[in-house]
Design a protein around this motif. Structure first.
Motif, mmCIF file in Angstrom:
data_model
loop_
_atom_site.group_PDB
_atom_site.id
_atom_site.type_symbol
_atom_site.label_atom_id
_atom_site.label_comp_id
_atom_site.label_asym_id
_atom_site.label_seq_id
_atom_site.Cartn_x
_atom_site.Cartn_y
_atom_site.Cartn_z
ATOM 1 N N ASN A 228 0.826 -1.209 0.000
ATOM 2 C CA ASN A 228 0.000 0.000 0.000
ATOM 3 C C ASN A 228 0.864 1.266 0.000
ATOM 4 O O ASN A 228 0.670 2.180 0.792
ATOM 5 C CB ASN A 228 -0.939 -0.016 1.207
ATOM 6 C CG ASN A 228 -2.161 0.862 0.982
ATOM 7 O OD1 ASN A 228 -2.302 1.461 -0.084
ATOM 8 N ND2 ASN A 228 -3.017 0.947 1.979
ATOM 9 N N SER A 256 7.404 5.990 2.948
ATOM 10 C CA SER A 256 6.002 6.081 2.542
ATOM 11 C C SER A 256 5.916 6.947 1.292
ATOM 12 O O SER A 256 6.380 8.094 1.291
ATOM 13 C CB SER A 256 5.161 6.717 3.658
ATOM 14 O OG SER A 256 5.336 6.004 4.864
ATOM 15 N N ASP A 258 3.839 8.926 -1.574
ATOM 16 C CA ASP A 258 2.542 9.500 -1.912
ATOM 17 C C ASP A 258 2.042 8.813 -3.187
ATOM 18 O O ASP A 258 2.791 8.698 -4.172
ATOM 19 C CB ASP A 258 2.674 11.011 -2.151
ATOM 20 C CG ASP A 258 1.321 11.659 -2.322
ATOM 21 O OD1 ASP A 258 0.756 12.102 -1.309
ATOM 22 O OD2 ASP A 258 0.818 11.703 -3.475
ATOM 23 N N PRO A 259 0.784 8.359 -3.179
ATOM 24 C CA PRO A 259 0.303 7.603 -4.350
ATOM 25 C C PRO A 259 0.180 8.446 -5.608
ATOM 26 O O PRO A 259 0.174 7.904 -6.712
ATOM 27 C CB PRO A 259 -1.084 7.110 -3.911
ATOM 28 C CG PRO A 259 -1.147 7.305 -2.443
ATOM 29 C CD PRO A 259 -0.207 8.413 -2.103
ATOM 30 N N TRP A 260 0.096 9.753 -5.443
ATOM 31 C CA TRP A 260 -0.198 10.592 -6.607
ATOM 32 C C TRP A 260 0.975 11.486 -7.010
ATOM 33 O O TRP A 260 1.189 11.714 -8.190
ATOM 34 C CB TRP A 260 -1.431 11.452 -6.306
ATOM 35 C CG TRP A 260 -2.620 10.609 -5.981
ATOM 36 C CD1 TRP A 260 -3.390 9.905 -6.879
ATOM 37 C CD2 TRP A 260 -3.148 10.324 -4.690
ATOM 38 N NE1 TRP A 260 -4.361 9.212 -6.219
ATOM 39 C CE2 TRP A 260 -4.262 9.449 -4.874
ATOM 40 C CE3 TRP A 260 -2.822 10.709 -3.391
ATOM 41 C CZ2 TRP A 260 -5.021 8.966 -3.817
ATOM 42 C CZ3 TRP A 260 -3.587 10.229 -2.344
ATOM 43 C CH2 TRP A 260 -4.667 9.366 -2.552
ATOM 44 N N ASP A 261 1.699 12.005 -6.034
ATOM 45 C CA ASP A 261 2.763 12.955 -6.352
ATOM 46 C C ASP A 261 4.141 12.342 -6.092
ATOM 47 O O ASP A 261 4.272 11.366 -5.359
ATOM 48 C CB ASP A 261 2.614 14.226 -5.513
ATOM 49 C CG ASP A 261 1.373 15.003 -5.900
ATOM 50 O OD1 ASP A 261 0.952 14.880 -7.071
ATOM 51 O OD2 ASP A 261 0.815 15.690 -5.032
ATOM 52 N N ILE A 263 6.732 12.414 -4.193
ATOM 53 C CA ILE A 263 7.235 12.848 -2.888
ATOM 54 C C ILE A 263 7.125 11.669 -1.911
ATOM 55 O O ILE A 263 6.222 10.830 -2.053
ATOM 56 C CB ILE A 263 6.448 14.090 -2.394
ATOM 57 C CG1 ILE A 263 7.094 14.684 -1.137
ATOM 58 C CG2 ILE A 263 4.975 13.767 -2.171
ATOM 59 C CD1 ILE A 263 6.565 16.073 -0.796
ATOM 60 N N LYS B 144 -7.122 13.022 -0.381
ATOM 61 C CA LYS B 144 -6.914 14.130 -1.325
ATOM 62 C C LYS B 144 -7.668 15.377 -0.907
ATOM 63 O O LYS B 144 -7.357 16.494 -1.367
ATOM 64 C CB LYS B 144 -7.369 13.700 -2.725
ATOM 65 C CG LYS B 144 -6.334 12.878 -3.469
ATOM 66 C CD LYS B 144 -6.899 12.455 -4.805
ATOM 67 C CE LYS B 144 -5.851 12.490 -5.881
ATOM 68 N NZ LYS B 144 -6.381 11.993 -7.161
ATOM 69 N N PRO B 159 1.717 17.645 0.157
ATOM 70 C CA PRO B 159 1.634 16.625 1.192
ATOM 71 C C PRO B 159 2.170 15.269 0.742
ATOM 72 O O PRO B 159 2.292 15.004 -0.448
ATOM 73 C CB PRO B 159 0.117 16.501 1.402
ATOM 74 C CG PRO B 159 -0.442 16.775 0.029
ATOM 75 C CD PRO B 159 0.466 17.788 -0.598
ATOM 76 N N VAL B 160 2.503 14.439 1.755
ATOM 77 C CA VAL B 160 2.685 13.012 1.525
ATOM 78 C C VAL B 160 1.486 12.332 2.155
ATOM 79 O O VAL B 160 1.271 12.447 3.366
ATOM 80 C CB VAL B 160 3.987 12.492 2.182
ATOM 81 C CG1 VAL B 160 4.110 10.989 1.938
ATOM 82 C CG2 VAL B 160 5.198 13.212 1.643
ATOM 83 N N ARG B 161 0.713 11.667 1.340
ATOM 84 C CA ARG B 161 -0.507 11.019 1.842
ATOM 85 C C ARG B 161 -0.257 9.524 1.980
ATOM 86 O O ARG B 161 0.261 8.903 1.029
ATOM 87 C CB ARG B 161 -1.671 11.288 0.901
ATOM 88 C CG ARG B 161 -2.085 12.767 0.954
ATOM 89 C CD ARG B 161 -2.681 13.266 -0.318
ATOM 90 N NE ARG B 161 -1.710 13.345 -1.397
ATOM 91 C CZ ARG B 161 -1.857 14.105 -2.477
ATOM 92 N NH1 ARG B 161 -2.907 14.882 -2.606
ATOM 93 N NH2 ARG B 161 -0.949 14.104 -3.438
ATOM 94 N N VAL B 162 -0.572 9.000 3.142
ATOM 95 C CA VAL B 162 -0.291 7.587 3.422
ATOM 96 C C VAL B 162 -1.611 6.886 3.735
ATOM 97 O O VAL B 162 -2.079 6.903 4.879
ATOM 98 C CB VAL B 162 0.694 7.442 4.601
ATOM 99 C CG1 VAL B 162 1.087 5.980 4.786
ATOM 100 C CG2 VAL B 162 1.932 8.303 4.373
ATOM 101 N N LYS B 164 -2.378 3.885 4.104
ATOM 102 C CA LYS B 164 -2.271 2.764 5.040
ATOM 103 C C LYS B 164 -2.594 3.197 6.474
ATOM 104 O O LYS B 164 -3.178 2.449 7.241
ATOM 105 C CB LYS B 164 -0.855 2.194 4.965
ATOM 106 C CG LYS B 164 -0.684 0.848 5.625
ATOM 107 C CD LYS B 164 0.740 0.351 5.423
ATOM 108 C CE LYS B 164 0.946 -0.959 6.144
ATOM 109 N NZ LYS B 164 2.319 -1.431 6.051
#
Lengths: 666, 280
Positions: A228, A256, A258-261, A263, B144, B159-162, B164
């Protein structure tokens, strides 16, 4: 002779440094006592490794180095003869001791132990604890490991210290481990290992396999897989000497994505980093536990996010000794490195800070490498500014490695005639060498602000530079000429660490960059050459080497070869190679031949990005010497003359063991 | 549980605010010394009230007597062993007598630690210094939709979006001294604001977790010291800005606030116990 693979040798070297790390956990340095009295006179030396007199003149004439130009117009300048071989550890050791290599015992980057014919890095050796108690999977060392400085001879600052002259030495090569001295502030430079005991081993966390990564020397690939978009990995540190199996201590790293960007967030040792693709982190301190809650060692790394999508690639710098909490003796007094780091920030402590290996292996691109090299230079400038602000008396030495390290790697981009030239490289990269020289112009400007009428000032380099386009497999040439005999002459494998050599029939072997050793009876384990045969064999090698011609370029490969007995003198001549090889410009020994491999050809194209060098015939690559003392004596001057010149600048008599003479008149 | 803890923190916040009002003239180091001394003395007074002082006194006398017996009769194995057994039993008794009061004191201790940490545990960011802003939201929230807007003078990376962990992270760095506002929002309904503090070392940011809801041990140790905004109805779980830990230097020794606090309060408590005749 024991059969040890190259990989095992490198692992062994790393393991012994791991062992040497152990006592550092338990022992503290003694409190230093620094003299406080003002001496009144000042001598400042700016050491710029690899600054070439021809390039310097060119950039000065082009107007790219105005401070140098102004300085050279008003003061004295010239070339500085270098040592044979013109290698940095050799030349800087002569700078330190004022002697030829026979007086300090450093003859190459690589020496060999004649008893087992295994190579080791010449300036320092580490020894792990040899006794301990076994408890299950654990081993409790009963004695300290140690790291030993192999450079012999008396350093000039020891004489200064006797006369009450305080010295500050920043990153002087061939000075690791630092020997604490009451009147000296010093930080070690070239020769300082990373925490693994190597000259720099990076880690690449990669979601995909990288071809040839198994053959990387100086880097490790760690494959990571996402759950994930979260990657859990382990960053391997030094060998855990408390573990019987010799496994490495490690710290967990979580990345970790980021799924989209593009970073990532990196979690390591309680620190959180957020880095965009293409971004470098600041230094991150790490703690490697050897025994939980009982013994650990600290280090530090920088992260670089090379790629986020579609597959992750994160580069981790070699694990440097943390100057805030040095595990090995890199400073005198022991807290000196922490003082600098507190004032100027953490900095690369490994002796070769620019990650040439990562570039050579394609882990960093040219642009990424140049960016990293500039991080190193920025750190150097911060420290220089801080050190100059504190300096007001005695002797001051400051060292820059950037010209040397980066000319090795970037020359090809600045020289359109080089076979590895890239016409489509960015203008910045095509001018990278000039840009580096310009940074030295900035450094000179900073230093000159501190140079007054009571200051003697020298700028010097240990050698010049030249292109490196064809590699000479010296080991194969010795086979071709019948000096080295292989067990299986028809073998198509290059072998490793002399495992192919038939010692019962071999008269000589090549090891290191410029050295050839005779297979001497009673010195080498299966030596066959008697003392009365030795001179004849040496003479044969010396006579034949200059006849070697590159069949493609029709050029002489070796300009001259030397009998070490005729060019060296001093108490440590026993460590010297028997013959020294002076390569022609554009040629150098191959990397394979340095450590006892036998490639099938005698000569080939240089394809490694290490595209320039200086290990040539010394007269081809002199260094530079500039000084505000214009009363130079007539004749040529060598790097061994600097120690006497420094002593003389303080009115101190030159001791008889020094070969050099003061450059300036009395 | 949350409302009880919130009520206690509210009362403590008032008490600490009053105390900090009195100490506003002092540097953080002196504030720490005063708070530690006051805390140490109060704790020992409370200990005196909640512990069985007579029993503690007796068992301590028993320990002293047994120690003396061990020393005096060290050549007589039988008496020496008997004295050592007595010493062991007295030690266990002493431990049990102290354990109850210590457990009772642990609750206010943890609550108070949170408030001291809030005021003295962190230092402001220097201009250009980076910190991580971490936001946890309720599971299922569209990551998002979590947005950060910051005032001028605050550099933001992220941002860093996690997914999990239902978390979102930013790297923030004030560009100048002062309090720079940032605003977090989820969609158009939920928003919170907070200031990022940058400035001289003498100032004390309300550090650590701004807002927290579900994790009650976290609520005890990390009181809501930020804006005091309620999160009960919001998708936010926690919002945390990690300020750098403040370090204190006493007699040339640098340490964290908790080390200094423990050392000073123990010394003050010991002195207080002698002054008030309390056996500890």
């Amino acid at each position: 002779m024991s059969r040890v693979s190259r990989r095992t040798f490198l692992q062994g070297a790393a393991a012994s440094v791991g062992g040497a790390l152990v006592p550092g956990v338990f022992t503290g340095g003694k409190a230093p006592w620094l003299k406080n009295a003002k001496f009144g006179r000042k001598t400042v030396v700016l050491g710029i490794d690899g600054m070439d007199p021809v390039l310097l003149r060119r950039f000065v004439d082009e107007g790219a180095m105005p401070t140098f130009k102004a300085f050279m117009e008003k003061n004295a300048s010239g070339v500085l003869s270098t040592t044979m071989p013109p290698q940095s550890p050799v030349a800087w050791s002569s700078f330190i001791t004022g002697t030829n290599p026979g007086g300090h015992g450093i003859f190459d980057f690589v020496h060999r132990d004649p008893k087992i014919l295994l190579p080791y890095l010449s300036t320092s050796r580490s020894f792990g604890s040899s006794s301990g108690i076994s408890l299950g999977d654990w081993n409790l060392p009963l004695e300290s490991g140690r790291v030993e400085l192999m450079r012999k001879g008396r350093p000039f600052w020891s004489i200064l210290e006797e006369r009450g002259v305080p010295s500050t030495l920043f990153a002087l090569p061939a000075n690791f481990p630092i020997v604490e001295d009451g009147g000296v502030q010093a930080l070690s430079g070239m020769g300082t290992p990373d925490l693994l005991g190597t000259y720099g081993t990076f880690t690449l966390f990669s979601e995909v396999d990288v071809p040839d990564s198994k053959h990387w020397n100086g880097g490790k690939l760690v494959r990571v897989r996402p759950v994930n978009n979260v990657f859990s990995a382990s960053l391997e540190g030094p060998t855990n000497s408390f573990k019987k199996d010799g496994s490495a201590a490690a710290v967990p790293v979580t990345i970790s994505r980021d799924p989209w960007d593009a970073i990532v967030k990196i979690d390591v040792c309680g620190k959180q980093l957020i880095l965009k693709q293409g971004e470098w982190s600041e230094w991150v301190p790490l703690t490697f536990e050897f025994v939980p809650l009982f013994a650990s060692v600290g280090g530090m790394v920088r992260f670089f996010v090379k790629q986020v999508h579609p597959t992750l690639k994160v580069y981790v710098s070699p694990i440097n000794i943390d100057p805030m909490d040095p595990t090995l003796p890199i400073g005198s007094p022991s807290h000196y490195s922490a003082e600098i780091a507190q004032a100027a920030g953490r900095f690369y402590t490994q002796g070769f800070p620019a990650d040439q290996k990562a570039l050579a292996m394609g882990v960093l691109s040219d642009e990424e490498y140049f960016h990293q090299a500039n991080i190193v230079i920025d750190e150097n400038f911060r420290i220089l500014e801080h050190q100059l602000s504190k300096f007001d008396d005695g002797f001051f030495f400051y060292y820059f490695s950037c010209i040397d390290q980066n000319c090795h790697m970037l020359w090809r981009l600045c020289d359109p005639k080089h076979p590895l030239y890239k016409p489509d490289a960015s203008p910045e990269l095509k001018n990278s060498v000039k840009l580096l020289y310009q940074r030295m112009d900035d450094a000179l400007k900073m230093v000159l602000a501190k140079v007054d009428q009571n200051t003697t000032f020298f700028i010097l380099s240990d050698h010049g530079f030249g292109t490196f386009e064809r590699e000479f497999h010296l080991s194969r040439w010795l086979v071709q000429e019948g000096f080295t005999v292989l067990k299986d002459p028809g073998s198509k494998e290059p072998g490793d660490l002399f495992d192919q050599v038939d010692w019962a029939k071999s008269k000589a072997y090549a090891l290191g960059i410029n050295g050839i050793y005779l297979n001497m009876k009673d010195r080498e384990p299966n030596g066959i050459v008697t003392p009365d045969q030795a001179q004849q064999i040496k003479d044969q090698i010396i006579a034949r080497l200059p006849t070697a011609v590159d069949p493609v370029r029709k050029q002489q490969i070796v300009l001259s070869a030397y009998d070490s007995g005729k060019i060296y003198s001093g108490p440590f001549m026993g460590l010297a190679p028997d013959v020294l090889v002076g390569y022609n410009r554009g040629f150098r020994v191959s990397d394979e031949a340095v450590l006892g491999k036998f490639p099938l050809e005698v000569i080939g194209d240089r394809t490694n990005l290490w595209s320039a060098d200086h290990c040539f015939e010394p007269s081809l690559v002199p260094g530079v010497l500039l000084s505000n003392r214009t009363d130079w004596k007539q004749g040529s001057h060598g790097i061994w003359d600097l120690a006497p010149s420094i002593l003389s600048s303080f009115g101190i008599e030159v001791p008889p063991e020094m070969d050099g003479k003061p450059i300036q008149k009395a | 549980m949350s409302s009880v803890i919130a009520a206690i923190h509210s009362a403590l916040s008032k008490a600490f605010s009053a105390l900090w009002g009195l100490l506003s003239f002092a540097s953080p180091g002196w504030q720490l010394v005063v708070v530690s001394v006051v805390f140490g003395v109060i704790m020992v007074l409370v200990y005196g009230r909640v512990s069985n002082q007579n029993a503690i006194r007796k068992v301590k006398e028993q320990i002293s007597a047994s120690l003396l017996e061990v020393v005096l009769f060290r050549r007589d194995v039988r008496i020496s062993l008997s004295a050592q057994l007595s010493l062991l039993l007295a030690g266990i008794r002493y431990f049990l007598l102290a354990m109850g009061p210590v457990l009772i004191l642990a609750v206010p201790f943890a609550l108070i630690l949170g408030h001291v940490n809030l005021r003295l545990g962190a230092r402001p960011l220097a201009p250009g210094e980076e910190a991580i802003l971490a936001v946890n939201v309720k599971k299922g929230t569209d990551l998002k939709s979590v947005q950060l807007s910051a005032g001028d003078g605050l550099a933001v990376v992220g941002p860093v979006r996690v997914p999990k962990t239902s978390s979102v992270f930013w790297r923030v760095a004030p560009q100048k001294d002062g309090e720079t506002p940032l605003r977090l929002s989820i969609g158009s309904n939920s928003a919170i604001t907070e200031d990022v503090v940058s400035g001289p070392q003498s100032t004390t940011p309300a550090a650590g977790i701004f807002l927290t809801s579900s994790d009650w041990p976290g609520q005890i140790l990390f009181p809501n010291g930020g804006s005091g905004q309620s999160l009960t109805a919001a998708p936010f779980e926690t919002v945390e800005l990690t300020y750098p830990q403040r370090e204190y230097s006493f007699a040339g020794v640098t340490m964290s606030w908790i080390t200094a606090f423990l050392v000073i309060s123990i010394c003050a408590g010991y002195a207080g116990s002698r002054l008030f005749g309390i056996s500890v």
